[in-house]
Design a protein around this motif. Structure first.
Motif, mmCIF file in Angstrom:
data_model
loop_
_atom_site.group_PDB
_atom_site.id
_atom_site.type_symbol
_atom_site.label_atom_id
_atom_site.label_comp_id
_atom_site.label_asym_id
_atom_site.label_seq_id
_atom_site.Cartn_x
_atom_site.Cartn_y
_atom_site.Cartn_z
ATOM 1 N N ASP A 52 25.779 36.403 -12.758
ATOM 2 C CA ASP A 52 24.564 36.709 -12.035
ATOM 3 C C ASP A 52 23.113 35.748 -12.559
ATOM 4 O O ASP A 52 22.544 36.598 -13.019
ATOM 5 N N GLU A 53 23.603 34.878 -12.768
ATOM 6 C CA GLU A 53 22.573 33.701 -13.416
ATOM 7 C C GLU A 53 22.772 32.470 -13.083
ATOM 8 O O GLU A 53 23.749 31.954 -12.353
ATOM 9 N N LEU A 92 33.966 30.398 -4.774
ATOM 10 C CA LEU A 92 33.825 31.104 -6.276
ATOM 11 C C LEU A 92 32.988 32.235 -6.015
ATOM 12 O O LEU A 92 33.343 33.400 -6.889
ATOM 13 N N GLN A 93 32.215 32.430 -4.959
ATOM 14 C CA GLN A 93 31.469 33.655 -4.738
ATOM 15 C C GLN A 93 32.476 34.983 -4.137
ATOM 16 O O GLN A 93 32.654 35.977 -4.868
ATOM 17 N N GLN A 94 33.406 34.530 -3.502
ATOM 18 C CA GLN A 94 34.482 35.458 -2.919
ATOM 19 C C GLN A 94 35.506 35.767 -3.777
ATOM 20 O O GLN A 94 35.896 36.758 -3.674
ATOM 21 N N LYS A 99 27.980 35.947 -8.218
ATOM 22 C CA LYS A 99 27.472 37.016 -7.549
ATOM 23 C C LYS A 99 26.983 36.433 -6.168
ATOM 24 O O LYS A 99 27.163 37.189 -5.187
ATOM 25 N N ASP A 100 26.616 35.271 -6.103
ATOM 26 C CA ASP A 100 26.157 34.701 -4.876
ATOM 27 C C ASP A 100 26.209 32.961 -5.213
ATOM 28 O O ASP A 100 25.899 32.868 -6.407
ATOM 29 N N ASP A 101 26.779 32.474 -4.161
ATOM 30 C CA ASP A 101 26.929 30.851 -4.833
ATOM 31 C C ASP A 101 25.422 30.206 -4.676
ATOM 32 O O ASP A 101 25.233 29.115 -5.093
ATOM 33 N N SER A 102 24.310 31.062 -4.291
ATOM 34 C CA SER A 102 22.903 30.603 -4.425
ATOM 35 C C SER A 102 22.660 30.286 -6.035
ATOM 36 O O SER A 102 21.767 29.716 -6.491
ATOM 37 N N ARG A 103 23.385 30.985 -6.831
ATOM 38 C CA ARG A 103 23.348 30.873 -8.366
ATOM 39 C C ARG A 103 23.645 29.421 -8.941
ATOM 40 O O ARG A 103 23.325 29.085 -10.211
#
Length: 138
Positions: A52-53, A92-94, A99-103
C-alpha cells in the motif's frame, strides 16, 4: 522486491465489444485465461499484506516470433503495450500483491520476441527501494 515469470500468451485488456442496451464485454477471449494465470502466479509471490505504497512495475512481455515477422527485431503487433500493462496491473491487485493498482506510479514495460517461451517477466518494487537502487548505481 517481488519478481516472477508467468508462462502463457500475453493478452491485452481494454478493447470492448458493445452488445447494445449498455452491455459490453472484453473483445479478447484470450484475456481471461491470461489474467487468471498472472493472478495465480502472482499469488504465489504476494506478501502477507498487499503493498500500500507507490511502486514501480517492470514487465517484459515475451511474444512468440512468427515465421515471417513484419518487423524483424520487435513485436510491433497487437496487443498494444498499454493494454498488456492494464491486465497485469489488475491481476497484481486481484492477487493481493498490491492494495490497489493505482499504487503503480512508474511502469517500465516492453514487448520482445521469443522463439520458445511466451509469457511475462514481472518485477514489483516499492518506489523508495527503486530510487535508492538507482542512486547507488551512480
Amino acid at each position: 522486491m517481488i519478481k516472477f515469470f508467468v508462462d502463457g500468451t500475453p493478452a491485452g485488456q481494454g478493447s470492448k465489444t458493445f452488445y447494445g442496451k449498455g452491455r459490453m464485454a472484453e473483445s479478447s477471449k484470450k484475456l481471461k485465461p491470461w489474467r487468471d494465470e498472472v493472478t495465480r502466479v502472482a499469488k504465489l509471490h504476494a506478501p502477507d499484506t498487499p503493498l500500500d505504497e507507490p511502486v514501480k512495475v517492470t514487465v517484459t512481455f515475451w511474444i512468440l516470433r512468427p515465421a515471417r515477422p513484419k518487423f524483424k527485431d520487435y513485436p510491433a503487433t497487437p496487443f498494444d503495450l498499454d493494454k498488456l500493462q492494464r491486465g497485469v496491473g489488475d491481476a497484481l491487485q486481484q492477487a493481493g500483491v498490491l492494495k490497489d493498482d493505482s499504487r503503480i506510479v512508474t511502469w517500465n514495460a516492453k514487448k520482445r520476441f521469443t522463439d520458445d517461451a511466451p509469457g511475462a517477466s514481472i518485477t514489483v518494487e516499492p518506489l523508495w527501494d527503486a530510487l535508492r537502487a538507482s542512486l547507488s548505481d551512480e
